[in-house]
Design an enzyme around this catalytic site. Structure first.
Site, PDB file in Angstrom:
ATOM      1  N   GLY A  16     -12.116  -0.113   2.146  1.00  0.00           N
ATOM      2  CA  GLY A  16     -11.348  -1.339   2.273  1.00  0.00           C
ATOM      3  C   GLY A  16      -9.939  -1.030   2.743  1.00  0.00           C
ATOM      4  CE1 TYR A  22      -5.813  -2.751  -1.492  1.00  0.00           C
ATOM      5  CE2 TYR A  22      -3.921  -2.757  -2.964  1.00  0.00           C
ATOM      6  CZ  TYR A  22      -5.085  -2.169  -2.512  1.00  0.00           C
ATOM      7  OH  TYR A  22      -5.541  -1.010  -3.099  1.00  0.00           O
ATOM      8  NE  ARG A  78       5.187   0.606  -8.408  1.00  0.00           N
ATOM      9  CZ  ARG A  78       3.972   0.742  -7.870  1.00  0.00           C
ATOM     10  NH1 ARG A  78       3.755   1.701  -6.968  1.00  0.00           N
ATOM     11  NH2 ARG A  78       2.986  -0.057  -8.220  1.00  0.00           N
ATOM     12  CG  ASP A 120     -17.825  -2.890   9.386  1.00  0.00           C
ATOM     13  OD1 ASP A 120     -17.391  -3.134   8.241  1.00  0.00           O
ATOM     14  OD2 ASP A 120     -17.360  -3.421  10.412  1.00  0.00           O
ATOM     15  CB  SER A 152      -5.364  -1.760  -6.658  1.00  0.00           C
ATOM     16  OG  SER A 152      -3.973  -1.588  -6.445  1.00  0.00           O
ATOM     17  CG  ASN A 153      -0.819  -0.147  -9.060  1.00  0.00           C
ATOM     18  OD1 ASN A 153       0.240  -0.727  -8.824  1.00  0.00           O
ATOM     19  ND2 ASN A 153      -1.314   0.752  -8.224  1.00  0.00           N
ATOM     20  CG  HIS A 154      -0.714  -3.048  -5.809  1.00  0.00           C
ATOM     21  ND1 HIS A 154       0.645  -3.145  -5.977  1.00  0.00           N
ATOM     22  CD2 HIS A 154      -0.954  -1.817  -5.279  1.00  0.00           C
ATOM     23  CE1 HIS A 154       1.222  -2.014  -5.558  1.00  0.00           C
ATOM     24  NE2 HIS A 154       0.264  -1.207  -5.130  1.00  0.00           N
ATOM     25  CG  ASP A 166     -15.098   5.990   5.886  1.00  0.00           C
ATOM     26  OD1 ASP A 166     -14.632   5.344   6.852  1.00  0.00           O
ATOM     27  OD2 ASP A 166     -14.409   6.340   4.915  1.00  0.00           O
ATOM     28  CE  LYS A 205      -8.792  -2.409  -3.698  1.00  0.00           C
ATOM     29  NZ  LYS A 205     -10.005  -1.596  -3.421  1.00  0.00           N
TER      30      LYS A 205
END
Length: 287
Positions: free
Chosen positions: A88, A151, A189, A66, A126-128, A49, A155
């Site tokens: 990320g 974003y 949510r 990085d 991610s759920n996205h 990190d 993913k």
């Protein structure tokens, strides 16, 4: 490497691995909580990190690397047996930032794993990736991706790259589509899709050790409340969540996340992410 298991009914839950783990993004909020939940359950954790993780726990080390630096990533993954990739940008950004960090950085992680002979990756997806499914629709990981942002699209890239690196090189990855990983859910949510750190740690251990992992995708959620996601694949791997959002949510955990387009944000699973840069016209695709 040794493997310990506990059994509940027909489910076998992995509780420890001796693997030496690299964790990208280990200084972040989710990474810090996951490190604490994994303390004593892995051989060691090597944090990768740019941010200083602060005081290190027993068997923890840190490299200021990085993930967009390919050569540095190859060096950073030496002498580890598995990777938990969380690094990320965690929200919407300009496309240049998304490509440089979330896309190229994820590629560098998989390629560095390949060059170092690492056979296991746990990918913080991610759920996205599926945010544009309506809230009245239950989906499994087998439905087509419907990202709600750049974003979320990044993913999707990570999950697809995990598949490529399994098919070409045999690297086994558990993609965890994380719901809400805050300490406690702040709104309705979040309550429906929340996952605790110890449940995330359980999934990570499954990803690092379970023999049936190929390129496998599960939903990162504690005891299910939303009805949005069929998490049968995770349960078949032995996942037995210990927590649920209703237990830890405060009495004020209601829908308090504002959006310029509530008719969009409140209709789709991705919430306010769906409303970002949206033209305001609600389109419904068959699920």
């Amino acid at each position: 490497m040794t493997l310990s298991q506990s059994t509940s009914g027909n489910a076998s839950s992995i509780v420890r691995t001796e693997k030496r783990i690299a964790m990208t993004g280990g200084a972040g909020r989710v990474g810090t909580a996951l490190r604490q939940a994994l303390a004593g359950k892995v051989g060691s954790i090597h944090i990768i990190d740019r941010a200083d993780p602060g005081d290190l726990g027993p068997n923890e080390t840190w490299d200021d690397i990085d993930i967009s630096d390919a050569a540095a990533m190859v060096r950073g993954l030496r002498n580890v047996d598995g990777v938990i990739h969380l690094a990320g940008f965690p929200n919407e950004r300009d496309i240049d930032d998304i490509l440089n960090v979330n896309v190229l950085g994820t590629h560098n992680v998989f390629e560095a794993a390949r060059q170092n002979g690492i056979e296991r990756v746990v990918y913080g997806s991610s759920n996205h990736t599926v945010g544009f499914y309506p809230r009245d629709t239950q989906i499994s990981e087998d439905e087509p991706m419907r990202p709600d942002t750049l974003y979320g699209l990044s993913k999707c890239w990570g999950e697809l790259e995990a598949g490529l690196y399994f098919d070409k090189f045999g690297i086994r990855t558990l993609n965890i589509r994380i719901g809400n990983a805050a300490d406690r859910p702040a709104d309705e949510r979040a309550r429906k899709i929340w996952i605790s750190a110890r449940d995330m740690a359980q999934l990570a251990l499954i990803g690092l050790e379970h023999p049936d992992i190929t390129c496998t995708t599960v939903y990162g959620i504690s005891n299910q409340r939303s009805g949005w996601w069929d998490n049968a694949t995770a349960h078949a791997l032995g996942y037995v969540p210990q927590d649920d959002g209703d237990t830890v949510a405060g009495p004020d955990a209601h829908d308090n996340a504002t959006s310029a387009l509530p008719e969009i944000a409140n209709h789709f699973q991705g919430g306010r992410f769906c409303a970002i840069a949206h033209d305001g016209i609600r389109r419904i695709r068959g699920a």
